[in-house]
Scaffold this active site. Structure first.
Site, PDB file in Angstrom:
ATOM      1  N   LYS A 103      34.026 -25.296   8.039  1.00  0.00           N
ATOM      2  CA  LYS A 103      34.197 -24.772   6.753  1.00  0.00           C
ATOM      3  C   LYS A 103      34.744 -25.502   5.781  1.00  0.00           C
ATOM      4  O   LYS A 103      34.244 -25.645   4.650  1.00  0.00           O
ATOM      5  CB  LYS A 103      35.278 -23.279   6.788  1.00  0.00           C
ATOM      6  CG  LYS A 103      34.501 -22.231   7.432  1.00  0.00           C
ATOM      7  CD  LYS A 103      35.436 -20.823   7.574  1.00  0.00           C
ATOM      8  CE  LYS A 103      35.056 -19.784   8.237  1.00  0.00           C
ATOM      9  NZ  LYS A 103      36.272 -18.559   8.099  1.00  0.00           N
ATOM     10  N   GLU A 109      30.520 -17.351   2.470  1.00  0.00           N
ATOM     11  CA  GLU A 109      29.324 -16.749   2.441  1.00  0.00           C
ATOM     12  C   GLU A 109      29.387 -15.370   2.251  1.00  0.00           C
ATOM     13  O   GLU A 109      28.282 -14.904   1.265  1.00  0.00           O
ATOM     14  CB  GLU A 109      28.767 -16.791   3.996  1.00  0.00           C
ATOM     15  CG  GLU A 109      28.559 -18.375   4.636  1.00  0.00           C
ATOM     16  CD  GLU A 109      29.864 -18.717   5.205  1.00  0.00           C
ATOM     17  OE1 GLU A 109      29.860 -19.674   6.122  1.00  0.00           O
ATOM     18  OE2 GLU A 109      31.089 -18.271   4.957  1.00  0.00           O
ATOM     19  N   LYS A 124      38.382 -10.228   4.477  1.00  0.00           N
ATOM     20  CA  LYS A 124      39.857  -9.986   4.456  1.00  0.00           C
ATOM     21  C   LYS A 124      40.626 -10.414   3.208  1.00  0.00           C
ATOM     22  O   LYS A 124      41.234  -9.817   2.521  1.00  0.00           O
ATOM     23  CB  LYS A 124      40.613 -10.320   5.691  1.00  0.00           C
ATOM     24  CG  LYS A 124      42.070 -10.022   5.495  1.00  0.00           C
ATOM     25  CD  LYS A 124      42.774 -10.857   6.943  1.00  0.00           C
ATOM     26  CE  LYS A 124      42.635  -9.777   8.211  1.00  0.00           C
ATOM     27  NZ  LYS A 124      43.262 -10.388   9.499  1.00  0.00           N
ATOM     28  N   GLY A 170      39.223 -10.998  13.317  1.00  0.00           N
ATOM     29  CA  GLY A 170      37.905 -10.640  12.944  1.00  0.00           C
ATOM     30  C   GLY A 170      36.981 -10.124  14.165  1.00  0.00           C
ATOM     31  O   GLY A 170      36.388  -9.041  14.040  1.00  0.00           O
ATOM     32  N   ARG A 171      36.974 -10.656  15.123  1.00  0.00           N
ATOM     33  CA  ARG A 171      35.985 -10.289  16.263  1.00  0.00           C
ATOM     34  C   ARG A 171      36.716  -9.087  17.162  1.00  0.00           C
ATOM     35  O   ARG A 171      36.096  -8.562  17.967  1.00  0.00           O
ATOM     36  CB  ARG A 171      35.946 -11.327  17.387  1.00  0.00           C
ATOM     37  CG  ARG A 171      37.093 -12.031  17.908  1.00  0.00           C
ATOM     38  CD  ARG A 171      36.819 -13.416  18.560  1.00  0.00           C
ATOM     39  NE  ARG A 171      38.135 -14.082  19.082  1.00  0.00           N
ATOM     40  CZ  ARG A 171      38.810 -14.759  18.212  1.00  0.00           C
ATOM     41  NH1 ARG A 171      38.479 -15.072  17.062  1.00  0.00           N
ATOM     42  NH2 ARG A 171      39.810 -15.435  18.910  1.00  0.00           N
ATOM     43  N   HIS A 220      10.320 -10.445  31.839  1.00  0.00           N
ATOM     44  CA  HIS A 220       9.304 -11.153  31.630  1.00  0.00           C
ATOM     45  C   HIS A 220       9.392 -12.360  30.950  1.00  0.00           C
ATOM     46  O   HIS A 220       8.658 -12.765  30.352  1.00  0.00           O
ATOM     47  CB  HIS A 220       8.528 -10.177  30.879  1.00  0.00           C
ATOM     48  CG  HIS A 220       8.068  -8.908  31.573  1.00  0.00           C
ATOM     49  ND1 HIS A 220       6.728  -9.006  32.295  1.00  0.00           N
ATOM     50  CD2 HIS A 220       8.489  -7.578  31.797  1.00  0.00           C
ATOM     51  CE1 HIS A 220       6.758  -7.674  32.964  1.00  0.00           C
ATOM     52  NE2 HIS A 220       7.708  -6.990  32.871  1.00  0.00           N
ATOM     53  N   GLU A 262      34.390 -17.177  20.960  1.00  0.00           N
ATOM     54  CA  GLU A 262      35.399 -17.549  19.873  1.00  0.00           C
ATOM     55  C   GLU A 262      36.788 -17.301  20.590  1.00  0.00           C
ATOM     56  O   GLU A 262      37.629 -18.189  20.126  1.00  0.00           O
ATOM     57  CB  GLU A 262      35.098 -16.795  18.666  1.00  0.00           C
ATOM     58  CG  GLU A 262      35.802 -17.374  17.562  1.00  0.00           C
ATOM     59  CD  GLU A 262      35.474 -16.642  16.122  1.00  0.00           C
ATOM     60  OE1 GLU A 262      34.552 -17.161  15.553  1.00  0.00           O
ATOM     61  OE2 GLU A 262      35.982 -15.474  15.779  1.00  0.00           O
TER      62      GLU A 262
END
Length: 549
Positions: free
Chosen positions: A505, A212, A206, A268-269, A385, A354
């Site tokens: 961050k 990153e 954005k 964002g999410r 399993h 979050e």
């Protein structure tokens, strides 16, 4: 808002829980022959069986009273209205506007945002069609065959999950890759077999400043230029941006005509159905993408208009409160019996944890109860399993969401029946277990009986759809979005900020130069952090060991 634990509605639930906690699912089913069909609900193409939960009609009535008293419905309406319910950031929360149909009106700060949403969707569709038809050409004149999306967090988890979930509908003559981790291995492995002249990168940030994402974007830029003769003009043919920072996008070398924006009221999410989903649209096409948006919208409307007793997101949110805060369950297992949904639990981890991993209320007071259960899971039958042993016979109560479909997307429908048989059998086994008498009746030696007993009484939801389509995926994601909303409203927390993410961050920005500087840095962290920085520097430059101490 008044105290949660001292409210009459919470106190009534606490008293009810004390009377119910010794009751078993077997007793509840024995007392009500219609329970398995009565405690069900449907909406937006999804069927929810919540009968295998440790609840009675009184439980549901009291939970719904709690929802009313805690303002869930008023807060829901405020969200759909465009009010700034993200209070710590003074923003509206309008992911629902991303899938609103043309002509619907949603106003933020006096402006109807729906036309803007569709303007971006139309630009995305036009671009997607050009790429898919081979009309968008790279610097050397070749058509695009590879799409690499670069993002992190909500700019990555949603697109990755959607691509995997909808792979059946994707272009199989195109390759889609995703890069998120700043670990250089992620970039190298995603690009090692690709040719730059046929590759398009989508940089999703954005602000166009995310560490990153921009680190990987510059790595991609260098990779492209190395293969394309170092011509800077090549960048514009191989990169597009999903961002709002036109200046930084242009500085990078991307034509701002190929920049797709979104808005502050998109978290964002909650952004996979915004321009962040450009890679999804490139994979499945604009028509299928709009079908996914229609699924989102169908669940939005269901949540907004359906009475509480039949409202899927509300019911699932209330059940999560019930187990998290009264039974002390700390986790929820999400178990999709659909290999295409293999990344769905990972997507939900961000969406749920979050959003509701908060320790203070909207008015800044410490929360009175546990918030934010841990979501985790893997596809069935694989999980059967591995970790199902803990769910069946362990000492922790783990509510489970099982997700399945009536029809497979392959021609191997008989094998799909085997898959669904396992889903149904697992919910039955978790609910009712196996008693000592049943174990003995199988001829089991007495010494072995205790080891083979399964206590049952493990609660489950079962979600079923006809088949996994773009529409169904949209409805499924929106279901969990609104369940998260319901929980956050009851806890009176802000489900739409993420200040805890920001702290790490900020500290990383301080540590980066301390790891990289040629001169010994002045370290003022705690003794552990200082020692780790020194150790890393020694490992990178052994000759500095004596000076660094």
């Amino acid at each position: 808002m008044s105290s949660l634990r001292s409210s009459p509605e919470w106190q009534a639930l606490a008293r009810h829980w004390r009377t119910l906690r010794g009751t078993t699912l077997k007793q509840l089913f024995d007392a009500d022959a219609q329970r398995g069909t009565r405690l069900t609900a449907e909406g937006a193409g999804l069927y929810l069986d919540y009968s295998k939960n440790l609840v009675t009609g009184e439980t549901l009535r009291l939970l719904q009273k709690l929802a009313t008293a805690r303002g869930v419905f008023a807060r829901r309406d405020a969200m759909f209205h465009g009010d700034k319910i993200n209070e710590t950031e003074r923003r509206a929360v309008l992911h629902v506007a991303l899938r609103a149909p043309r002509g619907e009106r949603i106003v933020v700060d006096g402006k109807d945002v729906v036309p803007e949403v569709h303007a971006v969707l139309d630009r995305m569709a036009a671009f997607s069609d050009k790429v898919r038809l081979g009309e968008w050409r790279g610097h050397s004149g070749k058509a695009i065959r590879n799409v690499v999306s670069i993002g992190i967090g909500g700019s990555d988890l949603g697109p990755v999950m959607a691509y995997e979930a909808l792979k059946h509908y994707s272009r199989r003559d195109m390759t889609f890759r995703f890069i998120s981790n700043v670990d250089p291995v992620d970039f190298v492995e995603a690009t090692r077999d690709l040719a730059a002249e046929e590759t398009l990168f989508i940089v999703c940030s954005k602000t166009f400043t995310t560490l990153e994402t921009l680190t990987n974007a510059h790595a991609a830029r260098g990779w492209c230029l190395q293969q394309l003769g170092g011509n800077e003009t090549a960048v514009a043919k191989h990169f597009v941006a999903v961002s709002t920072n036109a200046a930084e996008v242009e500085k990078f070398g991307i034509d701002t005509a190929n920049m797709f924006g979104f808005w502050d009221w998109v978290g964002g999410r909650y952004s996979m159905d915004s321009a962040i989903g450009l890679s999804t649209m490139l994979a499945i096409g604009s028509e299928a993408f709009r079908d996914m948006l229609a699924g989102f919208h169908a669940m939005d409307e269901h949540f907004k208009t359906t009475p509480a007793e039949r409202n899927l997101p509300l019911l699932m949110g209330l059940l999560s409160i019930w187990y998290n805060d009264f039974f002390g369950a700390q986790t929820v297992a999400v178990l999709p019996y659909a290999q295409y949904l293999k990344r769905f639990p990972a997507y939900l981890q961000q969406l749920t944890m979050e959003s509701n991993g908060k320790h203070v209320t909207l008015d800044g007071r410490h929360v009175e109860v546990a918030t934010g259960p841990i979501y985790w899971g893997e596809p069935g039958t694989n999980g059967q399993h591995s970790f199902y042993q803990l769910i069946h016979q362990g000492t922790r109560l783990i509510p489970c969401d099982f997700i399945g479909f009536d029809h497979s997307l392959t021609s191997m429908d008989g094998q799909h029946g085997l898959l669904m048989a396992n889903l149904i059998a697992q919910t039955e086994a978790l609910a009712f277990g196996k008693t000592p008498a049943q174990v003995r009746a199988e001829g089991t030696p007495e010494w072995l009986v205790p080891h083979r007993v399964c206590e049952g009484n493990r609660p489950t939801n079962t979600l079923m759809g006809e088949r996994l389509t773009p529409h169904t995926l949209g409805a499924l994601v929106a279901l969990y979005e609104h369940s998260v909303f319901t929980q956050g409203a009851i806890w009176n927390i802000d489900s739409f900020d993420q200040w805890g993410v920001e702290l790490g961050k900020q500290l990383a920005q301080k540590v980066i130069p301390q790891l990289q500087d040629s001169q010994e840095p002045k370290l003022e962290h705690d003794s552990s952090t200082n020692a780790l920085i020194r150790r890393y520097r020694r490992a990178r430059n052994p000759t500095a060991q004596r000076t660094l101490g």
